[in-house]
Design a protein around this motif. Structure first.
Motif, PDB file in Angstrom:
ATOM      1  N   TYR A   1      35.865  46.168  44.495  1.00  0.00           N
ATOM      2  CA  TYR A   1      36.351  45.120  45.391  1.00  0.00           C
ATOM      3  C   TYR A   1      35.445  45.108  46.616  1.00  0.00           C
ATOM      4  CZ  TYR A   1      39.868  42.318  47.937  1.00  0.00           C
ATOM      5  OH  TYR A   1      40.542  41.327  48.627  1.00  0.00           O
TER       6      TYR A   1
ATOM      7  N   ASP B   1      36.927  40.151  43.876  1.00  0.00           N
ATOM      8  CA  ASP B   1      37.602  41.231  43.179  1.00  0.00           C
ATOM      9  C   ASP B   1      37.084  41.298  41.743  1.00  0.00           C
ATOM     10  OD1 ASP B   1      39.292  43.006  41.961  1.00  0.00           O
ATOM     11  OD2 ASP B   1      41.153  42.015  42.532  1.00  0.00           O
TER      12      ASP B   1
ATOM     13  N   GLY C   1      39.062  38.777  38.783  1.00  0.00           N
ATOM     14  CA  GLY C   1      40.000  38.655  39.877  1.00  0.00           C
ATOM     15  C   GLY C   1      39.671  37.514  40.820  1.00  0.00           C
ATOM     16  N   GLN C   2      40.247  37.584  42.006  1.00  0.00           N
ATOM     17  CA  GLN C   2      40.145  36.499  42.975  1.00  0.00           C
ATOM     18  C   GLN C   2      38.701  36.263  43.402  1.00  0.00           C
ATOM     19  OE1 GLN C   2      42.973  36.976  46.100  1.00  0.00           O
ATOM     20  NE2 GLN C   2      42.648  34.946  46.974  1.00  0.00           N
ATOM     21  N   ASN C   3      38.331  35.002  43.488  1.00  0.00           N
ATOM     22  CA  ASN C   3      37.017  34.513  43.917  1.00  0.00           C
ATOM     23  C   ASN C   3      35.899  34.815  42.925  1.00  0.00           C
ATOM     24  OD1 ASN C   3      38.035  33.388  46.295  1.00  0.00           O
ATOM     25  ND2 ASN C   3      37.865  35.332  47.383  1.00  0.00           N
TER      26      ASN C   3
END
Length: 428
Positions: free
Chosen positions: A372, A260, A268-270
């Motif tokens: 994303y 993200d 964001g995530q990862n």
């Protein structure tokens, strides 16, 4: 010919992106049209074709529409500072993506040359680009179509090609399985058994004139295209496609990896880190590991797709920046080439990763627009299966499409007369 500003930016883009040497000139020669999703210049990026409904999730939908309600929209970026004169032509194709024998006048209401007039310049981005939009025109005939965009009046100066499908619901598709993945003969695979009912549309010699294509997660690289009905029930006008030797099996795969980067200020995530002081911004993803021996874990993914978004400024189309994304996979070296694939690169084996013996990492990078993304690792080799790093599970949630093509005896092309969309193991 691009102006000197465009050429200067192009040279910068080439050096920053480390593109192949044979693409190092802004003048392209001998472009050969391929009947698949492709770009023909490295400046052309983020090509998306989807049914425009006003819903933010529509961009994740297949490029499929009914013939009488064609709401398909093309979007793409050109990494230059000024707009160009681009045009579009449309080619009708058979089920195997070879051009049909139809003439343009047979399937178009207008002359086969359309201007792309809708464009916007990027705003407050490190890399300038022009964002284009083009609505697919109304067409007369159902089937497969290839959109080809080119520069000026020179149809050989191609910049992109993109596939889309228009169908008429003349036959009905009825599943014989329950979409849980448990009908498979192999617990690592998934399959769809189905019937086609043609009570309202007579089919002549369906064994020869009907073609079926099954697609997983909107991919063409692993589509099944060779199925013939194993039963024809002429008394009830039904074709049955039920197989026991893996003819219609797909590898179940795993839920896609994702990252993200809708925000570059607050990754964001990862996303491991974002260096906004570089030009372009440099994103390092978290270090991935093989999942071959890990138990299956269900979570919502995009089935390999991606969407563009910008939570820093709010306007994804023209304010999302292009960044360098670096992938890292911690794994022992394998006998084969390792690639990153997804809809972001049309599932093509073009983004190869390099192995670092010291760190034990496969490393690779791509230039991507802020948003994303789903992705996975693919092995091209003789000893390991392609998704060795990902693993296969019959429980995996995947989307499937069934396309039904028919060539009437007097027709010069195959027509798309039925379409079905299904989710295997739906999680919501």
């Amino acid at each position: 010919m691009k102006n000197w500003i465009t050429a200067t930016l192009f040279i910068f883009v080439l050096s920053a992106y480390n593109l192949p040497h044979h693409l190092s000139s802004p003048t392209y020669q001998n472009k050969k049209l391929v009947y698949k999703d492709a770009t023909y210049e490295p400046e052309i990026r983020t090509v998306q074709l989807y049914p425009y409904t006003g819903n933010a999730n529509a961009v994740l939908s297949p490029s499929v529409a009914t013939l009488n309600n064609n709401n398909l929209l093309l979007e793409f970026d050109d990494l230059v500072q000024a707009p160009e004169n681009y045009r579009v032509k449309i080619i009708h194709c058979n089920s195997d993506w070879t051009p049909s024998r139809l003439r343009s006048l047979d399937y178009l209401y207008d002359y086969n040359e359309f201007n792309i007039d809708n464009y916007q310049l990027s705003v407050d981005t490190k890399l300038s680009y022009v964002h284009y939009k083009f609505k697919i025109p109304s067409l007369k005939v159902p089937g497969n179509y290839l959109l080809v965009a080119y520069r000026g009046t020179d149809e050989s100066d191609i910049i992109l090609s993109k596939r889309f499908m228009l169908f008429n619901s003349l036959v009905s598709i009825n599943l014989l399985s329950d979409l849980t993945g448990l009908s498979s003969n192999n617990r690592l695979n998934q399959q769809l058994d189905f019937t086609i009912d043609y009570n309202d549309y007579p089919l002549q010699n369906p064994m020869e004139n009907v073609s079926i294509v099954i697609r997983q997660n909107q991919r063409w690289d692993n589509a099944i295209t060779t199925l013939r009905p194993n039963f024809i029930r002429e008394n009830i006008n039904q074709l049955e496609y039920r197989f026991f030797n893996y003819e219609n099996n797909f590898k179940g795969g795993n839920e896609f990896r994702f990252f993200d980067m809708r925000s570059l200020r607050y990754p964001g995530q990862n996303v491991q880190r974002a260096n906004i002081n570089t030009r372009p911004t440099l994103i390092d993803l978290m270090i991935d590991k093989p999942r071959i021996y890990q138990p299956y874990t269900q979570y919502d993914d995009l089935n390999g797709e991606y969407f563009i978004a910008n939570s820093d400024t709010g306007n994804g189309s023209v304010q999302s920046d292009y960044v360098t994304v670096r992938f890292h996979l911690k794994a022992s070296k394998v006998n084969g080439e390792v690639y990153v694939i997804g809809e972001m690169n049309n599932w093509n084996l073009q983004d190869r990763m390099n192995y670092d013996e010291v760190s034990g990492l496969y490393n690779g990078e791509m230039i991507l627009k802020q948003g994303y993304y789903d992705y996975q690792y693919y092995i091209k080799g003789d000893t390991l299966r392609s998704n060795y790093f990902e693993g296969d599970h019959f429980q995996t949630e995947n989307e499937y499409e069934i396309f039904v093509y028919y060539k009437p005896p007097t027709s010069r092309s195959e027509l798309l007369i039925g379409y079905g969309y299904y989710e295997m193991n739906p999680s919501r």
